[in-house]
Scaffold this active site. Structure first.
Site, PDB file in Angstrom:
ATOM      1  N   GLU A 153       0.797  -1.232   0.000  1.00 35.12           N
ATOM      2  CA  GLU A 153       0.000   0.000   0.000  1.00 35.12           C
ATOM      3  C   GLU A 153       0.833   1.288   0.000  1.00 35.12           C
ATOM      4  O   GLU A 153       0.393   2.297  -0.536  1.00 35.12           O
ATOM      5  CB  GLU A 153      -0.961   0.023   1.198  1.00 35.12           C
ATOM      6  CG  GLU A 153      -2.061  -1.018   1.088  1.00 35.12           C
ATOM      7  CD  GLU A 153      -3.085  -0.897   2.204  1.00 35.12           C
ATOM      8  OE1 GLU A 153      -3.804   0.107   2.253  1.00 35.12           O
ATOM      9  OE2 GLU A 153      -3.152  -1.819   3.048  1.00 35.12           O
ATOM     10  N   HIS A 191       6.765 -26.506   5.442  1.00 28.70           N
ATOM     11  CA  HIS A 191       6.064 -27.721   5.023  1.00 28.70           C
ATOM     12  C   HIS A 191       5.532 -27.619   3.596  1.00 28.70           C
ATOM     13  O   HIS A 191       4.803 -28.491   3.156  1.00 28.70           O
ATOM     14  CB  HIS A 191       4.920 -28.022   6.001  1.00 28.70           C
ATOM     15  CG  HIS A 191       5.429 -28.252   7.399  1.00 28.70           C
ATOM     16  ND1 HIS A 191       5.832 -29.482   7.852  1.00 28.70           N
ATOM     17  CD2 HIS A 191       5.641 -27.391   8.412  1.00 28.70           C
ATOM     18  CE1 HIS A 191       6.253 -29.378   9.109  1.00 28.70           C
ATOM     19  NE2 HIS A 191       6.152 -28.109   9.467  1.00 28.70           N
ATOM     20  N   LYS A 247     -13.799  -0.187  -3.827  1.00 27.63           N
ATOM     21  CA  LYS A 247     -14.851   0.141  -2.857  1.00 27.63           C
ATOM     22  C   LYS A 247     -15.971   0.932  -3.534  1.00 27.63           C
ATOM     23  O   LYS A 247     -17.152   0.726  -3.261  1.00 27.63           O
ATOM     24  CB  LYS A 247     -14.273   0.954  -1.692  1.00 27.63           C
ATOM     25  CG  LYS A 247     -13.505   0.117  -0.666  1.00 27.63           C
ATOM     26  CD  LYS A 247     -13.086   0.953   0.542  1.00 27.63           C
ATOM     27  CE  LYS A 247     -12.404   0.089   1.592  1.00 27.63           C
ATOM     28  NZ  LYS A 247     -11.942   0.805   2.769  1.00 27.63           N
TER      29      LYS A 247
HETATM   30  O1  PA5 Z   1      -5.196   0.517   4.288  1.00 29.89           O
HETATM   31  C1  PA5 Z   1      -6.363   0.755   4.059  1.00 29.89           C
HETATM   32  O2  PA5 Z   1      -6.813   1.891   3.872  1.00 29.89           O
HETATM   33  C2  PA5 Z   1      -7.328  -0.406   4.005  1.00 29.89           C
HETATM   34  O3  PA5 Z   1      -6.659  -1.614   4.189  1.00 29.89           O
HETATM   35  C3  PA5 Z   1      -8.433  -0.225   5.047  1.00 29.89           C
HETATM   36  O4  PA5 Z   1      -7.896  -0.330   6.337  1.00 29.89           O
HETATM   37  C4  PA5 Z   1      -9.515  -1.249   4.807  1.00 29.89           C
HETATM   38  O5  PA5 Z   1     -10.065  -1.066   3.529  1.00 29.89           O
HETATM   39  C5  PA5 Z   1     -10.632  -1.180   5.843  1.00 29.89           C
HETATM   40  O6  PA5 Z   1     -11.047   0.123   6.080  1.00 29.89           O
HETATM   41  P1  PA5 Z   1     -11.204   0.613   7.603  1.00 29.89           P
HETATM   42  O7  PA5 Z   1      -9.843   0.430   8.197  1.00 29.89           O
HETATM   43  O8  PA5 Z   1     -11.588   2.045   7.524  1.00 29.89           O
HETATM   44  O9  PA5 Z   1     -12.235  -0.247   8.210  1.00 29.89           O
END
Ligand code: PA5
Length: 361
Positions: free
Chosen positions: A236, A252, A346
């Protein structure tokens, strides 16, 4: 940018992820204060087992807690990602919904399911539907201090989760564990942050070594979920593929794939995350693996957690990984903040009717 010691290192970071990472100690302090102010309206014996729900940057707090405190858990506890609670979840299951934004549909769906099944529930969030809908119902909602992005809020999400579960007797934090965690965070920022030159900064050195490779992050026991966190942060923050594995399970199956490393059209590197308190056999496995892969994959980087207490050692390795991913972004001229692929997915899903289920849409 190739110079990791440049004063302009954060110039491409439009959302301020570097600055937020450096605020870890403030986030820890604020989370402690905010958690103490929330009343929990059910007793410790109101539940027999625990499910920690959450996705992505919020869900990882549950994995870290379960893995690191495995031997100190006083009740069966599991981290869960997805929509549907297991059949066994009922009125004696505590369900904790963690969502930084408060609007993640999987987590909201679990929460609704838990309320329908009369489970004791609580939430950890900055707001939105998770807070607005459940606060008026006298459900404990733990607010966390804000951050530009959910994944940059891990310190406050994990601190809040650990403290609330300590209050409920699910784990018992050792005397001095919080102070050690705070000291370790402070030391980690100093040791891995951008102000520390590359010649003495392990995070910058690791990023430099693994740049241009597909990092394979291996952890075991407590460091297994940290390996997953590293992988996600590299995905990310640096917009790169990365993979993780759990030792001993890796030994394994995945271990055999290393034989073909030279045949595939990719170059991997390995980072091994170790903990001084690992089981002796897990320790020996890391040592044996290092010898086995010698000459097949390079570089192989060995990292050992600093800090005395469990929470501190988690924070040390998490902060190191966070900074490694940020320096990888700098080296590749990537803005570490935006997560366009997640946002687009999303948005596509939000067009569907399912969103109605996610409380009041
Ligand atoms: O890094 C991110 O933005 C995502 O992995 C979010 O954490 C994920 O989509 C879930 O959203 P939230 O943390 O707001 O529940």
């Amino acid at each position: 940018m190739n110079d990791l010691d440049s004063p302009d290192i954060t110039r491409g970071d439009t959302l301020g992820i570097f600055a937020q990472t450096a605020l870890a100690v403030d986030m820890f302090d604020a989370a402690r204060e905010m958690t103490a102010n929330v009343a929990i309206p059910f007793p410790r014996d109101a539940f027999r087992d625990v499910i920690l729900c959450g996705m992505g940057g919020s869900g990882i707090a549950g994995d870290l807690l379960v893995n690191a405190y495995w031997q100190r858990l006083r009740k069966p506890t599991r981290a869960f990602r997805g929509y549907m609670l297991p059949a066994w979840a009922g009125e004696s299951t505590l369900v904790v919904a963690s969502s930084y934004s408060g609007s993640t549909e999987e987590t909201l769906t679990c929460m609704m399911d838990a309320v329908d099944r009369t489970c004791p529930v609580m939430a950890i969030t900055t707001g939105s539907k998770l807070r607005d809908h459940y606060v008026p119902q006298n459900i404990p909602v733990f607010d966390v201090p804000p951050s530009p992005m959910p994944r940059a809020a891990l310190v406050q999400m994990l601190t809040t989760l650990a403290l609330s579960l300590d209050r409920l007797g699910v784990i018992e934090l050792h005397p001095g564990e919080l102070e050690d965690a705070r000291d370790t965070l402070e030391a980690a920022i100093d040791r891995y942050g951008p102000q520390r030159p590359e010649s003495e900064n392990p995070a910058k050195q690791i990023a430099r070594k693994i740049q241009g490779t597909i990092p394979l992050i291996w952890g075991g026991e407590m460091t297994s979920s940290i390996a997953y966190r590293w992988k996600c942060q590299i995905n990310e923050n640096a917009n790169l593929p990365s993979f993780w594995a759990d030792i001993p399970e890796h030994n394994h199956n995945e271990i055999v794939g290393i034989e073909g490393h030279g045949r595939a059209d990719l170059r991997a590197s390995v980072v091994m995350l170790r903990d001084p308190r690992q089981h002796r056999q897990v320790e020996r496995r890391f040592e044996a693996l290092t010898k086995l892969i010698d000459g097949r994959i390079a570089p192989v980087i060995d990292v050992v957690a600093s800090g005395q207490g469990t929470l501190g050692r988690i924070f040390d390795l998490v902060l190191l990984g966070d900074y490694v991913s940020l320096y990888l972004a700098v080296l590749d001229d990537v803005d570490p903040g935006p997560i366009e692929m997640i946002d687009r997915l999303k948005a596509t899903l939000a067009e569907g009717l399912y969103g109605r289920l996610a409380i009041g849409r």
